[in-house]
Scaffold this motif. Structure first.
Motif, mmCIF file in Angstrom:
data_model
loop_
_atom_site.group_PDB
_atom_site.id
_atom_site.type_symbol
_atom_site.label_atom_id
_atom_site.label_comp_id
_atom_site.label_asym_id
_atom_site.label_seq_id
_atom_site.Cartn_x
_atom_site.Cartn_y
_atom_site.Cartn_z
ATOM 1 N N LYS A 127 -14.858 -19.458 -1.724
ATOM 2 C CA LYS A 127 -14.973 -19.793 -0.306
ATOM 3 C C LYS A 127 -13.916 -19.114 0.561
ATOM 4 O O LYS A 127 -14.004 -19.154 1.786
ATOM 5 N N ASP A 128 -12.917 -18.517 -0.076
ATOM 6 C CA ASP A 128 -11.821 -17.864 0.646
ATOM 7 C C ASP A 128 -12.157 -16.393 0.874
ATOM 8 O O ASP A 128 -12.236 -15.607 -0.075
ATOM 9 N N SER A 170 -13.104 -26.327 -9.685
ATOM 10 C CA SER A 170 -12.806 -26.556 -8.282
ATOM 11 C C SER A 170 -11.997 -25.404 -7.689
ATOM 12 O O SER A 170 -12.232 -24.972 -6.553
ATOM 13 N N ARG A 186 -21.096 -26.093 4.367
ATOM 14 C CA ARG A 186 -20.056 -27.105 4.168
ATOM 15 C C ARG A 186 -20.348 -28.354 4.984
ATOM 16 O O ARG A 186 -20.175 -29.479 4.505
ATOM 17 N N LYS A 243 -5.904 -28.560 -6.152
ATOM 18 C CA LYS A 243 -7.192 -29.190 -6.468
ATOM 19 C C LYS A 243 -7.039 -30.570 -7.096
ATOM 20 O O LYS A 243 -7.799 -30.972 -7.966
ATOM 21 N N HIS A 285 -12.420 -30.917 1.521
ATOM 22 C CA HIS A 285 -12.739 -29.600 0.972
ATOM 23 C C HIS A 285 -13.897 -29.761 -0.007
ATOM 24 O O HIS A 285 -13.699 -29.767 -1.219
ATOM 25 N N SER A 341 -17.123 -29.310 -2.439
ATOM 26 C CA SER A 341 -17.741 -28.273 -3.249
ATOM 27 C C SER A 341 -19.071 -27.924 -2.606
ATOM 28 O O SER A 341 -19.614 -28.698 -1.813
ATOM 29 N N THR A 393 -4.840 -32.057 -0.212
ATOM 30 C CA THR A 393 -5.252 -31.922 1.189
ATOM 31 C C THR A 393 -5.612 -33.282 1.770
ATOM 32 O O THR A 393 -5.292 -33.590 2.926
ATOM 33 N N HIS A 417 -13.007 -22.819 -4.719
ATOM 34 C CA HIS A 417 -12.082 -22.620 -3.591
ATOM 35 C C HIS A 417 -11.867 -21.133 -3.321
ATOM 36 O O HIS A 417 -11.871 -20.691 -2.160
#
Length: 374
Positions: free
Chosen positions: A188-189, A181, A313, A50, A270, A272, A54, A185
């Motif tokens: 969302k997984d 964050s 998203r 975070k 990615h 939020s 990425t 994450h």
């Protein structure tokens, strides 16, 4: 007269055909040599998660394919690294070297590698970088979970064996925002069991340690001969996606990154999600726990979860960068919650200023301390 340096490493896996390592027929105790005209440098982003890794992986992967990276920079991908899970290549397999007995984690998207496989690939990469640029070449790794892995001494030994100058980059982000964050994450997984907004429970590791404990991270990774640890600040809500990339590229080359011919600078990779979206995803994950024994129902819930995630998203991605606030529908941490999280880390501001030394007085770091409330 200059003679090429010879570097030895286990024969375990010599072949590199089709991005995969082929088991060598020789016994494990045999050695083979790679001639390095001169050892290249290496810069490794060790995390934590975070902190824009990425975005860094996306930039370097795209720039490498486009041929716009500086000639001295070698970004391992394709035949120079293990297969990636998608269009973005990062180097999580580097951490596999620290687990001689192997690793098992069903959540990871790429195949686990043995220490011999990792070392063989690193040696192959170092030899190729040496051919391309010798001591002027710089290999760049993005391995954001490395900072929390065991046996950093093993990693230091691996890197100093094949590279002349080793720089580890640690990004410093406010633990409050980093924790927020990371929790988003995990929500969302689909494979994660995170179904609450419990920041404090998430921050506590199973061994009692804290996530984003920079004092502990620096204590563990500093002090190895030939290894330099560089700190870089991570700012919240920067409107230019190149900001993180430029700071890192300046450590690698001393200059800003060459711009890509697209909208990279204005995109969130990615993003939020609004509080309402997160609440919907949590409700679906809770439903999954109730019906997971009923295969077809679990699959229906999974599909609804993914559709909800991708739809929400895409809305945020199209909106671009913007400040988070309760008025915009985002989940915002209260002042009391922020104070409670910071209390877990003691006097973090003083710790970081001591670690930074005179760099703490530079304008960029003074701005970071102010923005982080430290």
């Amino acid at each position: 007269m200059h003679h090429p340096a010879k570097v030895e490493f286990p024969l375990g896996n010599r072949g590199f055909k089709s991005h995969r390592l082929r088991q060598a027929s020789q016994s494990d105790n045999e050695r083979w040599e790679v001639e390095l005209v001169a050892k290249p440098r290496v810069v490794v982003h060790i995390g934590p998660m975070k902190t824009g890794t990425t975005a860094l992986g996306a930039y370097f992967s795209t720039a490498n394919r486009a041929g716009i990276l500086p000639p001295s920079v070698v970004y391992p991908m394709d035949e120079l690294w293990f297969p990636a899970a998608g269009n973005i290549t990062k180097h999580g397999q580097l951490a596999d070297y620290l687990y001689p007995e192997g690793r098992h984690n069903s959540g990871r998207k790429t195949e686990f590698r043995t220490p011999d496989q990792v070392e063989a690939m690193v040696a192959h990469l170092a030899a190729e970088a040496s051919k391309r640029g010798g001591k002027d070449a710089t290999v760049v790794f993005i391995s954001e979970t490395l900072e929390g892995r065991p046996h950093p001494d093993r990693m230091a030994k691996l890197l100093t064996t094949y590279f002349s100058d080793v720089t580890l980059v640690l990004a410093v982000r406010s633990p409050v925002e980093a924790a927020r964050s990371l929790l988003v994450h995990k929500i969302k997984d689909w494979k994660s069991d995170q179904v609450t907004f419990d920041l404090f429970g998430m921050l506590k590791e199973s061994d009692g340690s804290l996530s984003f404990d920079y004092d502990n991270i620096l204590t563990r990774w500093r002090g190895f001969k030939g290894v330099n640890v560089v700190l870089t600040p991570y700012f919240e809500d920067e409107s230019d996606g190149y900001a993180v990339v430029d700071r890192f590229m300046n450590i690698v080359t001393g200059a800003d990154a060459t711009r890509l011919g697209d909208d990279f600078g204005s995109r969130r990779i990615h993003p939020s999600l609004p509080l309402s979206s997160l609440q919907r995803l949590i409700s679906l994950k809770k439903l999954k726990l109730r019906v997971e024994r009923i295969g077809f129902l679990a699959e229906i819930v999974h599909r609804v979860f993914l559709r909800t995630l991708f739809t929400d998203r895409d809305k945020v991605v199209r909106a671009g960068f913007g400040a988070r606030s309760a008025e915009s529908g985002d989940w915002v941490i209260t002042g009391d919650e922020r104070a409670r999280i910071l209390s877990l880390y003691g006097d973090l501001g003083a710790v970081l200023r001591a670690k930074l030394g005179k760099d703490a007085t530079k304008p960029e770091w003074r701005a970071w301390f102010e923005s982080a409330g430290l």
